[in-house]
Write a protein that holds these residues in place. Structure first.
Motif, short mmCIF file in Angstrom:
data_model
loop_
_atom_site.label_atom_id
_atom_site.label_comp_id
_atom_site.label_asym_id
_atom_site.label_seq_id
_atom_site.Cartn_x
_atom_site.Cartn_y
_atom_site.Cartn_z
N THR A 111 0.67 -1.25 -0.10
CA THR A 111 -0.17 0.15 -0.07
C THR A 111 0.95 1.18 -0.04
O THR A 111 2.09 1.05 0.41
N PHE A 112 0.38 2.13 -0.53
CA PHE A 112 1.14 3.53 -0.46
C PHE A 112 0.65 4.41 0.43
O PHE A 112 -0.62 4.27 1.07
N PRO A 113 1.20 5.61 1.19
CA PRO A 113 1.01 6.32 2.41
C PRO A 113 -0.49 6.93 2.23
O PRO A 113 -1.07 6.69 3.44
N SER A 114 -0.93 7.61 1.43
CA SER A 114 -2.00 8.32 1.28
C SER A 114 -3.05 7.38 1.37
O SER A 114 -4.45 7.52 2.23
N PHE A 115 -3.22 6.30 0.99
CA PHE A 115 -4.06 5.08 0.88
C PHE A 115 -4.19 4.62 2.44
O PHE A 115 -5.11 4.23 2.91
N SER A 116 -3.06 4.10 2.94
CA SER A 116 -2.83 3.80 4.09
C SER A 116 -3.48 4.46 5.50
O SER A 116 -4.12 3.89 6.02
#
Length: 302
Positions: A111-116
């Motif tokens: 997963t990428f940070p903003s989605f996390s």
């Protein structure tokens, strides 16, 4: 005698599988100490398991030097096979549990940070309510890292912001790109911002994959060239720089908190979106646990 032999065979098989797990964990963590912390082993315990595996295989898997650990050529060659063995061992365990009417297993998710921070917690809550005995492991990184993790089998599934010919994908939602400015910036009276107006404008370029989207947008609008002062990977740092009036930026809405003091969010004149997808190597080959995760994610975004 036959019964004892069967037990011993099972014990040896389990031991070797655990040594494979130790090896993969060392490679992922980059050190014996960190791998030990993750596995609940001492550093010497990790070292012992690696030494036993190298002895069993008759090859050296890891190179130790001042810069840490790296795979030998032999280690590079056998690692994909070890990943496959662990993958099929997990499949066997999950299928056996399903036969007994149980939902167990584990899923590794890229997963990428903003989605996390903005989406993933709700998905995890929904999933664990239905499947409390399936363990979730999260790997956070940039888009290219996530693609590499999916391709290598490091993760079972991953969230990406572009479709890929290499993977099977499920489109989830579209995330609009917007302009973030300091509240007193000369653009603050605008209802929308034209990309052309950003030419020579002091600009904070986002990184971690967002820069690809932004640079593509600028190029498509006739090669608009803002004055890029900094390239920032951390979203909080990026926002702080805009708050201080150091420059403007273009980011996906998902990156932004609900309220950011001393700033204004303005849409682009022509709406631009990034598509967020769930990706994996093969739906058909996915484990039962991974299929449960995919089903939960799809239902969430219906």
């Amino acid at each position: 005698m036959k019964f004892i032999d069967e037990i011993n065979t099972k014990e040896v098989s389990t031991l070797i599988t655990f040594q494979y797990k130790v090896f993969l964990t060392v490679v992922e963590c980059g050190s014996f100490t960190k791998a030990g912390e993750k596995l609940g082993l001492t550093q010497s315990g990790v070292s012992h398991n690696i030494a036993k595996l190298e002895s069993e295989l008759g090859i050296v898997l890891l190179r130790r030097n001042r810069n840490g650990l790296s795979l030998t050529d032999a280690g590079e060659r056998v690692m994909p096979h070890i990943r496959q063995i662990m993958y099929h061992a997990a499949l066997l365990e999950q299928e056996a549990a399903l036969i007994q009417g149980m939902e167990v297993g584990s899923i590794k998710i890229g997963t990428f940070p903003s989605f996390s921070s903005n989406v993933l917690p709700r998905l995890i809550h929904r999933f664990t309510q239905s499947y409390p005995h399936i363990k979730l492991e999260l790997y956070e990184g940039g888009y290219e890292e996530i693609e590499e993790w999916i391709a290598s089998g490091t993760v079972d599934v991953g969230f990406l912001t572009q479709s890929s010919r290499e993977f099977e994908t499920v489109p989830l939602f579209q995330d609009e790109l917007v302009v973030l400015i300091e509240e007193n910036h000369r653009f603050h009276t605008k209802e929308v911002i034209e990309v052309d107006s950003l030419h020579d404008e002091a600009f904070i370029m986002p990184k971690a994959g967002c820069d690809i989207l932004v640079k593509k947008l600028l190029k498509e609008r006739g090669g608009v060239k803002p004055h890029v002062l900094f390239e920032i990977e951390d979203n909080n740092t990026l926002i702080s720089m805009v708050q201080e009036g150091l420059g403007v930026t273009i980011v996906p809405k998902l990156v932004l908190p609900p309220y950011i003091p001393h700033t204004k969010v303005i849409p682009l004149e022509t709406s631009v979106f990034r598509e967020v997808n769930l990706a994996l190597k093969s739906f058909k080959a996915a484990s039962p646990s991974a299929k449960r995760w995919i089903e939960t994610v799809k239902n969430h975004f219906k």
